[in-house]
Design a protein around this motif. Structure first.
Motif, PDB file in Angstrom:
ATOM      1  N   ALA A  33     -20.531  42.371  60.446  1.00 54.83           N
ATOM      2  CA  ALA A  33     -20.310  41.882  61.807  1.00 54.83           C
ATOM      3  C   ALA A  33     -21.529  41.138  62.334  1.00 54.83           C
ATOM      4  CB  ALA A  33     -19.964  43.048  62.729  1.00 54.83           C
ATOM      5  N   ILE A  34     -22.709  41.689  62.110  1.00 56.17           N
ATOM      6  CA  ILE A  34     -23.940  41.031  62.566  1.00 56.17           C
ATOM      7  C   ILE A  34     -24.132  39.709  61.824  1.00 56.17           C
ATOM      8  CG2 ILE A  34     -26.455  41.213  62.576  1.00 56.17           C
ATOM      9  CD1 ILE A  34     -26.038  44.236  63.106  1.00 56.17           C
ATOM     10  N   GLY A  35     -23.849  39.696  60.539  1.00 54.36           N
ATOM     11  CA  GLY A  35     -23.971  38.468  59.756  1.00 54.36           C
ATOM     12  C   GLY A  35     -23.026  37.380  60.239  1.00 54.36           C
ATOM     13  N   LEU A  36     -21.789  37.750  60.530  1.00 45.76           N
ATOM     14  CA  LEU A  36     -20.825  36.763  61.014  1.00 45.76           C
ATOM     15  C   LEU A  36     -21.191  36.255  62.405  1.00 45.76           C
ATOM     16  CD1 LEU A  36     -17.482  38.314  59.728  1.00 45.76           C
ATOM     17  CD2 LEU A  36     -18.620  36.247  58.909  1.00 45.76           C
ATOM     18  N   LEU A  37     -21.717  37.119  63.259  1.00 49.25           N
ATOM     19  CA  LEU A  37     -22.180  36.668  64.572  1.00 49.25           C
ATOM     20  C   LEU A  37     -23.338  35.682  64.434  1.00 49.25           C
ATOM     21  CD1 LEU A  37     -22.052  39.958  66.656  1.00 49.25           C
ATOM     22  CD2 LEU A  37     -20.745  37.887  67.071  1.00 49.25           C
ATOM     23  N   ALA A  38     -24.268  35.973  63.543  1.00 53.38           N
ATOM     24  CA  ALA A  38     -25.402  35.075  63.323  1.00 53.38           C
ATOM     25  C   ALA A  38     -24.940  33.746  62.738  1.00 53.38           C
ATOM     26  CB  ALA A  38     -26.417  35.740  62.394  1.00 53.38           C
ATOM     27  N   TRP A  39     -23.995  33.787  61.816  1.00 50.02           N
ATOM     28  CA  TRP A  39     -23.467  32.563  61.219  1.00 50.02           C
ATOM     29  C   TRP A  39     -22.780  31.702  62.272  1.00 50.02           C
ATOM     30  CZ3 TRP A  39     -18.307  30.933  60.054  1.00 50.02           C
ATOM     31  CH2 TRP A  39     -18.242  29.798  59.247  1.00 50.02           C
ATOM     32  N   GLY A  40     -22.001  32.299  63.135  1.00 51.17           N
ATOM     33  CA  GLY A  40     -21.342  31.551  64.199  1.00 51.17           C
ATOM     34  C   GLY A  40     -22.330  30.958  65.182  1.00 51.17           C
ATOM     35  N   ALA A  41     -23.355  31.700  65.528  1.00 53.73           N
ATOM     36  CA  ALA A  41     -24.375  31.195  66.453  1.00 53.73           C
ATOM     37  C   ALA A  41     -25.158  30.051  65.827  1.00 53.73           C
ATOM     38  CB  ALA A  41     -25.313  32.323  66.862  1.00 53.73           C
ATOM     39  N   ALA A  42     -25.415  30.127  64.531  1.00 59.86           N
ATOM     40  CA  ALA A  42     -26.168  29.074  63.850  1.00 59.86           C
ATOM     41  C   ALA A  42     -25.373  27.771  63.761  1.00 59.86           C
ATOM     42  CB  ALA A  42     -26.554  29.535  62.452  1.00 59.86           C
ATOM     43  N   HIS A  43     -24.065  27.857  63.790  1.00 63.84           N
ATOM     44  CA  HIS A  43     -23.230  26.663  63.691  1.00 63.84           C
ATOM     45  C   HIS A  43     -22.811  26.113  65.052  1.00 63.84           C
ATOM     46  CE1 HIS A  43     -22.976  27.906  59.499  1.00 63.84           C
ATOM     47  NE2 HIS A  43     -22.738  26.630  59.263  1.00 63.84           N
ATOM     48  N   GLY A  44     -23.366  26.643  66.130  1.00 66.35           N
ATOM     49  CA  GLY A  44     -23.110  26.100  67.456  1.00 66.35           C
ATOM     50  C   GLY A  44     -21.820  26.563  68.105  1.00 66.35           C
ATOM     51  N   ASP A  45     -21.241  27.612  67.623  1.00 65.04           N
ATOM     52  CA  ASP A  45     -19.995  28.099  68.207  1.00 65.04           C
ATOM     53  C   ASP A  45     -20.200  28.712  69.591  1.00 65.04           C
ATOM     54  OD1 ASP A  45     -18.537  27.258  66.058  1.00 65.04           O
ATOM     55  OD2 ASP A  45     -18.549  29.205  65.050  1.00 65.04           O
ATOM     56  N   CYS A  46     -21.402  29.161  69.877  1.00 65.40           N
ATOM     57  CA  CYS A  46     -21.663  29.787  71.183  1.00 65.40           C
ATOM     58  C   CYS A  46     -21.438  28.801  72.313  1.00 65.40           C
ATOM     59  CB  CYS A  46     -23.085  30.331  71.235  1.00 65.40           C
ATOM     60  SG  CYS A  46     -23.373  31.717  70.136  1.00 65.40           S
ATOM     61  N   GLN A  47     -21.893  27.574  72.145  1.00 68.06           N
ATOM     62  CA  GLN A  47     -21.744  26.560  73.188  1.00 68.06           C
ATOM     63  C   GLN A  47     -20.276  26.229  73.415  1.00 68.06           C
ATOM     64  OE1 GLN A  47     -24.166  23.384  71.777  1.00 68.06           O
ATOM     65  NE2 GLN A  47     -26.078  24.324  72.467  1.00 68.06           N
ATOM     66  N   ALA A  48     -19.509  26.103  72.348  1.00 61.21           N
ATOM     67  CA  ALA A  48     -18.092  25.771  72.481  1.00 61.21           C
ATOM     68  C   ALA A  48     -17.342  26.891  73.188  1.00 61.21           C
ATOM     69  CB  ALA A  48     -17.491  25.514  71.108  1.00 61.21           C
TER      70      ALA A  48
END
Length: 63
Positions: free
Chosen positions: A32-47
């Motif tokens: 779960a932590i890895g997938l959250l970090a991967w999503g944050a690294a790809h800019g999904d947080c802004q979207a």
């Protein structure tokens, strides 16, 4: 006869070892932590934040 049935039922109940359960929990948490970090690294947080703001403004009636 009732004692035989009880022992059969008792032997069928199997609890998983606590160590295995702890390992599964750690693996799921790390995933779960890895997938959250991967999503944050790809800019999904802004979207996602942008969509959340848009939905909130629509519900209030401003947008």
């Amino acid at each position: 006869m009732a004692a035989q049935i009880k022992t059969r039922i008792d032997t069928r109940i199997h609890k998983p070892p606590m160590r295995r359960l702890a390992v599964v929990r750690v693996v799921i948490a790390a995933l779960a932590i890895g997938l959250l970090a991967w999503g944050a690294a790809h800019g999904d947080c802004q979207a996602i934040f942008g969509k959340a703001v848009f939905v909130c403004l629509e519900c209030i009636g401003i947008g």
